[in-house]
Design an enzyme around this catalytic site. Structure first.
Site, PDB file in Angstrom:
ATOM      1  N   ASP A 237     -16.815 -21.870  18.727  1.00 20.29           N
ATOM      2  CA  ASP A 237     -17.505 -23.039  19.276  1.00 20.29           C
ATOM      3  C   ASP A 237     -17.044 -24.219  18.418  1.00 20.29           C
ATOM      4  O   ASP A 237     -17.499 -24.411  17.304  1.00 20.29           O
ATOM      5  CB  ASP A 237     -19.015 -22.807  19.171  1.00 20.29           C
ATOM      6  CG  ASP A 237     -19.849 -24.020  19.570  1.00 20.29           C
ATOM      7  OD1 ASP A 237     -19.290 -25.118  19.740  1.00 20.29           O
ATOM      8  OD2 ASP A 237     -21.080 -23.873  19.677  1.00 20.29           O
TER       9      ASP A 237
ATOM     10  N   TYR B 196     -23.478  -9.431  10.888  1.00 18.53           N
ATOM     11  CA  TYR B 196     -22.524  -9.640   9.797  1.00 18.53           C
ATOM     12  C   TYR B 196     -22.856  -8.911   8.493  1.00 18.53           C
ATOM     13  O   TYR B 196     -22.064  -8.102   8.003  1.00 18.53           O
ATOM     14  CB  TYR B 196     -22.400 -11.136   9.506  1.00 18.53           C
ATOM     15  CG  TYR B 196     -21.818 -11.951  10.625  1.00 18.53           C
ATOM     16  CD1 TYR B 196     -20.441 -12.105  10.768  1.00 18.53           C
ATOM     17  CD2 TYR B 196     -22.657 -12.580  11.549  1.00 18.53           C
ATOM     18  CE1 TYR B 196     -19.916 -12.870  11.799  1.00 18.53           C
ATOM     19  CE2 TYR B 196     -22.136 -13.338  12.585  1.00 18.53           C
ATOM     20  CZ  TYR B 196     -20.770 -13.479  12.711  1.00 18.53           C
ATOM     21  OH  TYR B 196     -20.244 -14.221  13.730  1.00 18.53           O
TER      22      TYR B 196
ATOM     23  N   TRP C  27     -30.273 -19.245  13.532  1.00 15.54           N
ATOM     24  CA  TRP C  27     -30.220 -17.933  14.178  1.00 15.54           C
ATOM     25  C   TRP C  27     -31.445 -17.655  15.051  1.00 15.54           C
ATOM     26  O   TRP C  27     -31.554 -16.578  15.646  1.00 15.54           O
ATOM     27  CB  TRP C  27     -30.079 -16.837  13.122  1.00 15.54           C
ATOM     28  CG  TRP C  27     -28.671 -16.622  12.673  1.00 15.54           C
ATOM     29  CD1 TRP C  27     -28.030 -17.192  11.612  1.00 15.54           C
ATOM     30  CD2 TRP C  27     -27.703 -15.774  13.300  1.00 15.54           C
ATOM     31  NE1 TRP C  27     -26.736 -16.746  11.524  1.00 15.54           N
ATOM     32  CE2 TRP C  27     -26.506 -15.884  12.552  1.00 15.54           C
ATOM     33  CE3 TRP C  27     -27.721 -14.938  14.406  1.00 15.54           C
ATOM     34  CZ2 TRP C  27     -25.353 -15.183  12.881  1.00 15.54           C
ATOM     35  CZ3 TRP C  27     -26.571 -14.233  14.740  1.00 15.54           C
ATOM     36  CH2 TRP C  27     -25.402 -14.367  13.977  1.00 15.54           C
TER      37      TRP C  27
ATOM     38  N   CYS D 217     -18.257 -13.496  15.425  1.00 14.06           N
ATOM     39  CA  CYS D 217     -17.253 -14.480  15.847  1.00 14.06           C
ATOM     40  C   CYS D 217     -16.215 -14.635  14.744  1.00 14.06           C
ATOM     41  O   CYS D 217     -15.027 -14.442  14.984  1.00 14.06           O
ATOM     42  CB  CYS D 217     -17.919 -15.810  16.164  1.00 14.06           C
ATOM     43  SG  CYS D 217     -19.033 -15.754  17.581  1.00 14.06           S
TER      44      CYS D 217
ATOM     45  N   ARG E 203     -12.504 -14.870  16.298  1.00 11.59           N
ATOM     46  CA  ARG E 203     -12.120 -14.511  17.669  1.00 11.59           C
ATOM     47  C   ARG E 203     -12.628 -15.521  18.685  1.00 11.59           C
ATOM     48  O   ARG E 203     -12.012 -15.753  19.725  1.00 11.59           O
ATOM     49  CB  ARG E 203     -12.655 -13.125  18.025  1.00 11.59           C
ATOM     50  CG  ARG E 203     -14.170 -13.071  18.076  1.00 11.59           C
ATOM     51  CD  ARG E 203     -14.749 -11.854  18.754  1.00 11.59           C
ATOM     52  NE  ARG E 203     -16.203 -11.954  18.776  1.00 11.59           N
ATOM     53  CZ  ARG E 203     -16.903 -12.550  19.743  1.00 11.59           C
ATOM     54  NH1 ARG E 203     -16.291 -13.069  20.787  1.00 11.59           N
ATOM     55  NH2 ARG E 203     -18.217 -12.610  19.679  1.00 11.59           N
TER      56      ARG E 203
ATOM     57  N   GLU F 251     -26.545 -19.679   4.758  1.00 13.13           N
ATOM     58  CA  GLU F 251     -26.221 -18.612   5.707  1.00 13.13           C
ATOM     59  C   GLU F 251     -25.255 -17.617   5.076  1.00 13.13           C
ATOM     60  O   GLU F 251     -25.436 -16.391   5.199  1.00 13.13           O
ATOM     61  CB  GLU F 251     -25.618 -19.194   6.987  1.00 13.13           C
ATOM     62  CG  GLU F 251     -25.273 -18.131   8.017  1.00 13.13           C
ATOM     63  CD  GLU F 251     -24.448 -18.665   9.166  1.00 13.13           C
ATOM     64  OE1 GLU F 251     -24.705 -18.254  10.313  1.00 13.13           O
ATOM     65  OE2 GLU F 251     -23.526 -19.484   8.923  1.00 13.13           O
TER      66      GLU F 251
END
Length: 298
Positions: free
Chosen positions: A203, A127, A85, A179, A200, A63
């Site tokens: 999970d 991203y 994803w 995130c 921010r 990733e």
């Protein structure tokens, strides 16, 4: 010395015992705390691939390598057997077409049909787009990663060595806003590269363990490209949460004793930050507890 993985297990405990329970964007609900930090020393090649459950570290590294390409379509990920994803474009496809297609069928169509992939495999300016092709108000694209590598080499005492993905103008077009959104770097006088990652939204059960590995792999690549040694990874979480359908899994993980952390190293030096492949990463001594299954909240 206390095993560094207990930092993560302590976070699980804090969220379970003291978290604020509330409704969230996904509708699943979370228990969360605000503000957390963990620190991992990478200087001896020891890396934070958690041992109290199996973390599929190759998926996390793949990733990260995909992010570095600047890509925003899931087709290259699926070609690498990375399916993390798929949930977001699949949900969009089901919502917009009304077709209750299965994930396996959807992914196979993405792999086999380039036109279908171009239409339904896009995640928007997520991203990689922001890291490598941030669109400025001047109409020019800015490669934050290339600028970072250049500064690490030429001005390692700089306090401006960072990149981020929170492009306000493009948030609405993203399948998921970033995130893990800010990565800042620091070079010590003896040549160690430190990283502070601000996330921010974390999970804690599924996301954070992957983010530790991804950030570590990037830190190793950046250090090698700049002629430095890996130093410390500092992870800072904003909204750190467990989904309400992950609580039993978190308790199971907390019941396990950490095992020795593995080591990760690069087998070769790539010609540039863009030249690394998954085959360049070697992990030794990884003997984790069994995997813990949990559903992703979309």
């Amino acid at each position: 010395m206390r095993h560094p993985e207990y930092q993560y297990l302590d976070l699980l405990s804090q969220v379970l015992e003291n978290g604020d329970e509330r409704t969230d964007r996904t509708g699943v609900g979370t228990r969360s705390i605000f503000g957390a930090m963990v620190r991992f020393d990478l200087s001896e090649d020891t890396v934070p691939i958690l041992t109290t459950k199996r973390v599929y570290w190759k998926t996390a590294v793949k990733e990260m390598l995909w992010f570095l390409t600047g890509g925003t379509n899931i087709q290259p990920l699926l070609r690498e057997n990375v399916r993390i994803w798929t949930d977001w474009p699949l949900a969009t496809y089901r919502r917009e077409t009304g077709e209750d297609i299965g994930q396996d069928v959807f992914e196979q169509r993405i792999l086999e049909d380039d036109a279908f992939a171009a239409r339904w495999g896009e995640l928007g300016p997520v991203y990689g787009k922001q890291w490598r092709r941030w669109l400025g108000s001047d109409g020019k694209e800015h490669d934050q990663i290339a600028d970072l590598v250049r500064t690490l080499r030429e001005n390692p005492a700089s306090r401006r060595m960072l990149f981020h993905g929170w492009n306000v103008a493009e948030l609405g077009g993203m399948a998921l806003p970033p995130c893990h959104m800010v990565y800042q770097y620091h070079v010590t006088t003896d040549g160690r590269l430190n990283c502070l990652l601000f996330q921010r939204s974390a999970d804690l059960l599924l996301g954070a363990p992957f983010n530790y590995v991804g950030a570590t792999s990037l830190q190793l690549m950046l250090a090698q490209q700049a002629g430095l040694r890996p130093g410390e990874l500092v992870w800072v979480g904003g909204d750190v949460h467990l989904y309400l359908n992950h609580l039993d899994q978190a308790r199971e993980q907390m019941s396990r004793e950490p095992r020795p952390l593995p080591r990760m190293r690069l087998l070769r030096q790539a010609e540039s930050i863009d030249g690394y492949r998954i085959e360049d990463f070697e992990v030794e001594g990884y003997a984790p507890h069994a995997a813990i299954r949990a559903e992703v909240a979309v």
